[in-house]
Motif scaffolding. Structure first.
Motif, PDB file in Angstrom:
ATOM      1  N   SER A  18      45.659  45.035  46.656  1.00 34.43           N
ATOM      2  CA  SER A  18      45.685  43.601  46.355  1.00 34.43           C
ATOM      3  C   SER A  18      44.297  43.104  45.972  1.00 34.43           C
ATOM      4  CB  SER A  18      46.214  42.832  47.562  1.00 34.43           C
ATOM      5  OG  SER A  18      46.148  41.444  47.346  1.00 34.43           O
ATOM      6  N   SER A  19      43.297  43.504  46.745  1.00 33.32           N
ATOM      7  CA  SER A  19      41.913  43.123  46.449  1.00 33.32           C
ATOM      8  C   SER A  19      41.453  43.719  45.124  1.00 33.32           C
ATOM      9  CB  SER A  19      41.000  43.593  47.584  1.00 33.32           C
ATOM     10  OG  SER A  19      39.633  43.406  47.268  1.00 33.32           O
TER      11      SER A  19
ATOM     12  N   CYS B 200      39.450  46.012  54.047  1.00 31.83           N
ATOM     13  CA  CYS B 200      40.253  46.395  52.872  1.00 31.83           C
ATOM     14  C   CYS B 200      39.849  45.594  51.642  1.00 31.83           C
ATOM     15  CB  CYS B 200      41.734  46.193  53.163  1.00 31.83           C
ATOM     16  SG  CYS B 200      42.408  47.384  54.332  1.00 31.83           S
TER      17      CYS B 200
ATOM     18  N   SER C  48      46.659  46.293  51.174  1.00 37.06           N
ATOM     19  CA  SER C  48      45.594  45.290  51.190  1.00 37.06           C
ATOM     20  C   SER C  48      44.463  45.653  50.236  1.00 37.06           C
ATOM     21  CB  SER C  48      45.029  45.141  52.617  1.00 37.06           C
ATOM     22  OG  SER C  48      46.019  44.681  53.499  1.00 37.06           O
TER      23      SER C  48
ATOM     24  N   LYS D  32      49.649  49.287  56.286  1.00 32.74           N
ATOM     25  CA  LYS D  32      49.383  48.221  55.315  1.00 32.74           C
ATOM     26  C   LYS D  32      47.979  48.287  54.703  1.00 32.74           C
ATOM     27  CE  LYS D  32      52.639  44.933  57.358  1.00 32.74           C
ATOM     28  NZ  LYS D  32      52.793  43.586  57.975  1.00 32.74           N
TER      29      LYS D  32
ATOM     30  N   SER E 181      41.650  43.563  57.492  1.00 32.01           N
ATOM     31  CA  SER E 181      41.874  42.840  56.243  1.00 32.01           C
ATOM     32  C   SER E 181      40.566  42.633  55.485  1.00 32.01           C
ATOM     33  CB  SER E 181      42.534  41.489  56.535  1.00 32.01           C
ATOM     34  OG  SER E 181      42.720  40.750  55.357  1.00 32.01           O
TER      35      SER E 181
END
Length: 227
Positions: free
Chosen positions: A197-198, A114, A194, A190, A111
């Protein structure tokens, strides 16, 4: 400036570890395409070397790490660049995380990775830099400490890069990355979600780019269905 070790060879160039002023460096040598007229080949090669050099300069100006260009030799079709000896590819780093960490720890580290990738991509696109070949092999993870608990990301291989303000070109860049992630890291589905989204959080006026990306994705899926 003698070459020492061939690292990789792609469709457009060979990459070596060599020396520049007695320091280790990366040497990227574009080779002649025999199917092209020699004059045309020389012209295209020069244009691509210039584009790569310009993209690196723009990245550094935008606060995105990339190998500094030490010298360009158009006669030998070579670019001499900074070498990050301790860095590994993002592809290798992801595999390292998945294979050596617990599930919860791996998810946290992936996470974080990403989020960092999304920030880097938002910076280049905000500055109208299109990478052209976004894969986890073209992002380096350079450790600040030995165990990679702290690191920086470095973009490499700008051979297909261009300058463009077009949301379509930026959307294609994202689509190339998505396809690369699905192909290379299919066990971590995923990752792209991620990153995106960032990217959206950091990228001003990201909606136009995301809209074009979704359209490019639909076209790609339709082509795959048709065959």
């Amino acid at each position: 400036m003698e070459t020492e070790e061939l690292l990789t060879q792609g469709a457009e160039a060979r990459v070596y570890i060599g020396k520049f002023n007695d320091e280790k460096c990366i040497i990227k040598e574009r080779f002649t395409k025999k199917y092209r007229h020699p004059d045309l080949d020389t012209q295209i090669t020069k244009q691509r070397i210039k584009a790569e050099n310009s993209a690196i300069t723009r990245c550094l100006a935008a606060g995105v790490l990339a190998p500094k260009v030490l010298q360009v030799n158009y006669n030998s079709k070579k670019i001499y660049m900074q070498y990050f000896e301790k860095a590994i590819t993002c592809k290798e780093f992801i595999k390292k995380i998945v294979s050596s960490e617990s599930t919860a720890e791996a998810e946290t580290k992936l996470s974080d990775l990403c989020a960092s990738v999304g920030i880097v991509l938002s910076k280049i696109h905000s500055n109208n830099i299109i990478h052209g070949d976004l894969t986890t092999s073209n992002i380096l993870v350079n450790p600040k400490v030995e165990d990679f608990c702290d690191y920086e990301l470095i973009l490499i291989d700008f051979g297909l890069s261009q300058y463009s303000t077009s949301p379509e070109d930026k959307g294609v860049d994202l689509y190339v990355l998505e396809r690369a992630l699905l192909s290379t890291h299919s066990q971590q589905p995923k990752l792209f979600e991620s990153i995106l989204s960032s990217y959206q959080k950091q990228m001003q006026d990201s909606q136009a780019v995301i809209s074009r990306f979704q359209e490019v994705r639909r076209r790609g899926r339709k082509r795959n269905m048709v065959g």
